[in-house]
Design a protein around this motif. Structure first.
Motif, PDB file in Angstrom:
ATOM      1  N   THR A 345       0.816  -1.208   0.000  1.00 47.75           N
ATOM      2  CA  THR A 345       0.000   0.000   0.000  1.00 47.75           C
ATOM      3  C   THR A 345       0.853   1.263   0.000  1.00 47.75           C
ATOM      4  N   SER A 346       2.032   1.186   0.623  1.00 48.28           N
ATOM      5  CA  SER A 346       2.916   2.353   0.638  1.00 48.28           C
ATOM      6  C   SER A 346       3.344   2.712  -0.781  1.00 48.28           C
ATOM      7  N   ARG A 347       3.712   1.707  -1.566  1.00 48.92           N
ATOM      8  CA  ARG A 347       4.120   1.953  -2.948  1.00 48.92           C
ATOM      9  C   ARG A 347       2.948   2.466  -3.776  1.00 48.92           C
ATOM     10  N   THR A 348       1.753   1.951  -3.531  1.00 49.01           N
ATOM     11  CA  THR A 348       0.571   2.406  -4.279  1.00 49.01           C
ATOM     12  C   THR A 348       0.317   3.886  -4.047  1.00 49.01           C
ATOM     13  N   LEU A 349       0.370   4.298  -2.780  1.00 44.24           N
ATOM     14  CA  LEU A 349       0.167   5.717  -2.470  1.00 44.24           C
ATOM     15  C   LEU A 349       1.202   6.584  -3.164  1.00 44.24           C
ATOM     16  N   LEU A 350       2.438   6.138  -3.165  1.00 42.39           N
ATOM     17  CA  LEU A 350       3.498   6.937  -3.769  1.00 42.39           C
ATOM     18  C   LEU A 350       3.317   7.051  -5.279  1.00 42.39           C
ATOM     19  N   VAL A 351       2.988   5.955  -5.952  1.00 41.49           N
ATOM     20  CA  VAL A 351       2.859   5.963  -7.406  1.00 41.49           C
ATOM     21  C   VAL A 351       1.659   6.802  -7.841  1.00 41.49           C
ATOM     22  N   VAL A 352       0.517   6.614  -7.199  1.00 38.83           N
ATOM     23  CA  VAL A 352      -0.672   7.395  -7.572  1.00 38.83           C
ATOM     24  C   VAL A 352      -0.463   8.864  -7.227  1.00 38.83           C
ATOM     25  N   GLY A 353       0.170   9.139  -6.089  1.00 38.99           N
ATOM     26  CA  GLY A 353       0.457  10.528  -5.735  1.00 38.99           C
ATOM     27  C   GLY A 353       1.366  11.193  -6.742  1.00 38.99           C
ATOM     28  N   ALA A 354       2.378  10.461  -7.212  1.00 40.62           N
ATOM     29  CA  ALA A 354       3.289  11.017  -8.215  1.00 40.62           C
ATOM     30  C   ALA A 354       2.565  11.290  -9.524  1.00 40.62           C
TER      31      ALA A 354
END
Length: 587
Positions: A345-354
């Protein structure tokens, strides 16, 4: 005599077994569906709720007014592609060729109709809405449902079901994020299909750039976020390989349109030549609407039961809130990856945020309601996820005896962003959705048809539609297949907009201009060649609808008068003079 039933051993092994009774098939299908739903009833209910949000206004959207230029050229451009014309070379097109190729292929199958184009646009919308819904599911069904409903309010309402390249590109980028993240999870778990998922994600990223090359910032940031703090060849290279494969068809376009025209059409014109006539003040004016089309939309104000700020004030707040939301989601992803680097989930937040931060230039170049909604469809839609993430951390830090119930945090995280949009920014979001739904339930659609044969387009004014129908009938009775038609403004020194839908209504005509889409500073420039194109036409439809266009930019500047002189010298008016449109034939 007693009947005997042959045993399996006594039957001829070569003879086919008797078929199952027909009634077993429905039971088998229902059983499969039941097994699929089992344990996922909450998720299915969430999907149904979001789908209901799309479905309630849907019949209205197929009868609703369409933007005359934007939906007009998305009907005409693919048809010109099917006729052999090439974007950038034969007609002005400011984006990548992918959207036109995709829509042309769909028209080849489904026919060139308004309904077919809007079905295609609906699929693009669903890709954004349910793509982000799926990415949000790890935070719980309440949060994912809120993301889906925010997606409905921000994706469906700005410009209806028009199949614009931007919506398709964002949908492809969101799906690319979901596939690449799935591949990254598979890679961490040692899954055999990790490479396939990663390559598929890259292909969708590449297709996104084929639709809209200006998404390169968003896609590039998403790729950096995918590999941040774990830059591994086995993770990144498959995505890059897929991206190259997805965008590779651009080479076909460069070879057919030419590198010079392609560079001019996809880079110079949209980035430099167009900006002066389309730029709006930053921040938007507090006491007035800067965008001409946003002001036109407010001429019809549907009812709204709650108190709200003036529409212009909502636009200003929207503009200010959008980058805050985008960087909040991205910042949450950065913090999550530092705190919990092993959680998917941490990676998902980062990718969508970017990805959301990378979309911000679209809002900065023209901060009207449509462009704000186009950018908001990622960061604002994913805002409940970021709120839920901080809520989980807050809950975990509290003593166990003082922690709220597990359902409280996701519920609050779901409601806060959703209610903020409904209560603070309703004018172009929730109020529009409610109005569209009301029209559907009452069967009273805000759209007046203009028809020629089996082709139909809907306008937002009965008076304008009536005059457009008169001009259409007059031209239909006179035009011959192969005649050249040019649609423009009544004063061709100013070209802020165009009624491109007329080209769609007359497929037997050949567009006499490359400026099917008319933009200030481009179509009316001294060296645009518009005067020569007017001289080549057999018929002209000139519009007074946009005479009052008024924006605080260079669209108010007068361009070349040469096209007007050609009209005066070589064309005669046909039929009755109208308030909105005039029809001319070569004398």
């Amino acid at each position: 005599m007693t009947a005997t039933i042959p045993s399996a051993a006594s039957r001829d092994l070569d003879s086919p077994a008797p078929p199952d009774p027909p009634q077993r098939w429905p039971r088998a299908v229902l059983g499969a569906l039941a097994r699929l739903v089992e344990g996922r009833r909450g998720t299915v209910l969430a999907v149904v709720l979001v789908a209901l949000g799309v479905a309630l206004p849907l019949p209205t959207l197929f009868h609703y007014q369409g933007p005359p230029m934007e939906e007009g050229f998305m009907l005409v451009f693919p048809e010109r592609v099917l006729a052999g014309d090439i974007p950038n070379r034969d007609f002005l097109h400011l984006y990548g060729p992918g959207s036109l190729w995709g829509l042309a292929a769909w028209f080849e199958v489904a026919g060139t109709t308004l309904a077919a184009e809007r079905v295609y646009g609906l699929v693009q919308h669903l890709g954004i809405i349910f793509g982000l819904f799926t990415l949000a599911l790890p935070w719980g069904r309440r949060v994912a449902t809120a993301c889906g409903l925010l997606g409905v309010l921000l994706v469906v309402t700005p410009i209806g079901l028009t199949a614009l390249a931007w919506n398709g590109a964002v949908a492809l980028a969101v799906v690319g994020c979901a596939l690449a993240l799935r591949g990254a999870r598979e890679r961490e778990a040692g899954g055999a299909r990790a490479t396939a998922w990663l390559v598929a994600g890259g292909v969708f990223f590449g297709l996104s750039l084929l639709w809209r090359p200006d998404l390169v910032v968003g896609v590039g940031l998403a790729l950096l976020a995918l590999g941040w703090r774990r830059w591994r060849r086995d993770l990144v290279l498959p995505v890059l390989a897929g991206l190259v494969a997805g965008v590779a068809p651009i080479l076909v376009h460069l070879a057919t349109a030419g590198i010079g025209p392609s560079f001019e059409g996809m880079f110079l014109q949209p980035v430099f030549e167009l900006r002066g006539g389309r730029t709006l003040p930053i921040p938007p004016s507090w006491d007035s609407l800067d965008g001409a089309l946003a002001a036109v939309a407010q001429l019809r104000v549907p009812g709204w039961p709650l108190p709200m700020l003036a529409a212009s004030q909502q636009v200003t707040l929207w503009f200010l809130a959008l980058p805050l939301a985008a960087f909040f989601v991205l910042g949450t992803g950065i913090v999550a990856l530092r705190r919990e680097p092993g959680r998917a989930t941490s990676r998902t937040l980062l990718v969508v945020g970017a990805l959301g931060v990378g979309l911000l230039p679209q809002a900065l170049q023209r901060p009207d309601t449509t462009h704000l909604a186009w950018v908001s469809c990622v960061p604002l839609v994913f805002l409940p996820v970021a709120v839920a993430q901080w809520g989980r951390w807050w809950r975990e830090r509290r003593p166990e005896a003082r922690r709220p119930a597990a359902w409280v945090v996701p519920t609050v995280a779901a409601l806060l962003p959703l209610m903020a949009v409904v209560l603070v920014l309703p004018a172009y979001t929730a109020r529009t959705w409610v109005d569209l739904t009301r029209q559907n339930l009452q069967g009273d659609y805000f759209g007046w048809a203009v028809r020629n044969g089996d082709r139909t387009f809907y306008l937002g004014s009965p008076e304008i539609a009536d005059r457009a129908q008169q001009v259409t009938d007059e031209l239909a009775a006179r035009i011959e297949p192969g005649d050249r038609l040019l649609v423009g403004t009544a004063d061709l020194r100013q070209t802020p907009y165009s009624d491109a839908y007329f080209y769609f209504l007359f497929p037997e005509a050949v567009p006499a201009t490359r400026y099917i889409e008319m933009d200030p500073g481009i179509a009316n420039a001294e060296d645009s060649g518009l005067a020569e194109e007017v001289a080549s036409a057999d018929w002209l439809i000139l519009s007074h609808v946009w005479d009052s266009w008024d924006e605080p930019n260079d669209s108010r500047l007068l361009g070349s008068d040469a096209p007007n002189q050609v009209v005066d010298e070589q064309f005669c008016q046909v039929g009755p003079t109208g308030e909105y449109y005039e029809l001319y034939q070569r004398c």
